[in-house]
Design an enzyme around this catalytic site. Structure first.
Site, PDB file in Angstrom:
ATOM      1  N   SER A  69      -3.784   1.876  -1.804  1.00  0.00           N
ATOM      2  CA  SER A  69      -3.325   0.493  -1.796  1.00  0.00           C
ATOM      3  C   SER A  69      -2.373   0.224  -2.945  1.00  0.00           C
ATOM      4  O   SER A  69      -1.842  -0.870  -3.060  1.00  0.00           O
ATOM      5  CB  SER A  69      -4.518  -0.462  -1.884  1.00  0.00           C
ATOM      6  N   HIS A  90      -2.746   2.711   4.923  1.00  0.00           N
ATOM      7  CA  HIS A  90      -3.606   1.844   4.119  1.00  0.00           C
ATOM      8  C   HIS A  90      -4.537   1.053   5.026  1.00  0.00           C
ATOM      9  O   HIS A  90      -4.122   0.116   5.697  1.00  0.00           O
ATOM     10  CB  HIS A  90      -2.753   0.907   3.260  1.00  0.00           C
ATOM     11  N   GLU A 102      -1.636  -0.661   7.437  1.00  0.00           N
ATOM     12  CA  GLU A 102      -0.273  -0.509   6.938  1.00  0.00           C
ATOM     13  C   GLU A 102       0.086   0.975   6.987  1.00  0.00           C
ATOM     14  O   GLU A 102      -0.606   1.804   6.409  1.00  0.00           O
ATOM     15  CB  GLU A 102      -0.146  -0.991   5.493  1.00  0.00           C
ATOM     16  N   ASN A 140      -0.728  -6.678  -0.032  1.00  0.00           N
ATOM     17  CA  ASN A 140      -1.019  -6.953  -1.443  1.00  0.00           C
ATOM     18  C   ASN A 140       0.171  -7.611  -2.142  1.00  0.00           C
ATOM     19  O   ASN A 140       0.002  -8.392  -3.062  1.00  0.00           O
ATOM     20  CB  ASN A 140      -1.429  -5.679  -2.171  1.00  0.00           C
TER      21      ASN A 140
END
Length: 155
Positions: A69, A90, A102, A140
């Site tokens: 991440s 991810h 992801e 994120n």
């Protein structure tokens, strides 16, 4: 909930082989694999070590997907024998409940590796998005400013 039948569960689990790195036969099993999805903790040196170990025993076409991440995929691929076969995947926790995946290619990732990662994610029932190899990837990167703003409400 997505549930499988007992029959399908038995078929799926019969294909799982428990291995540890201190067992010599892991090399035999990895010798014919098409894709590895690694999920160790966020340590660049450890991830590079695992890439090197896997590249020593896997076929040239094997794709190495890393579940990270935070670490740039290009950094993980740096120094690899087959950097074009390295991609990020991810997964979000808890994995069974979170549908988003992801898929993060770095600049040198092959189209074949991208297609394979997207296909595997889709077969896992995930909603796949291809994102750039930038800090925070997509989720994120979007979540950070939101959390900063929310924290202003609670001084």
């Amino acid at each position: 909930r997505k549930r499988m039948t007992n029959y399908q569960y038995n078929i799926n689990t019969s294909n799982v082989v428990g291995l540890t790195d201190d067992m010599e036969n892991w090399k035999k099993h990895f010798g014919s694999t098409d894709m590895i999805i690694e999920a160790v903790f966020e340590d660049l040196d450890l991830k590079r070590k695992i890439v090197a170990q896997c590249e020593d025993v896997t076929p040239d076409h094997c794709i190495f997907a890393t579940n990270t991440s935070a670490i740039p995929i290009a950094d993980i691929a740096q120094g690899a024998k087959r950097p074009e076969q390295i991609i990020g995947m991810h997964y979000f926790s808890p994995v069974p409940s979170m549908p988003l995946l992801e898929v993060i290619p770095h600049e040198g990732t092959s189209d074949m590796a991208k297609a394979a990662a997207l296909e595997v994610g889709t077969k896992q029932g995930k909603t796949c998005i291809e994102v750039k190899d930038v800090p925070g990837f997509y989720v994120n990167r979007c979540l950070g400013p939101f959390l900063v703003e929310v924290s202003l409400f609670f001084p």
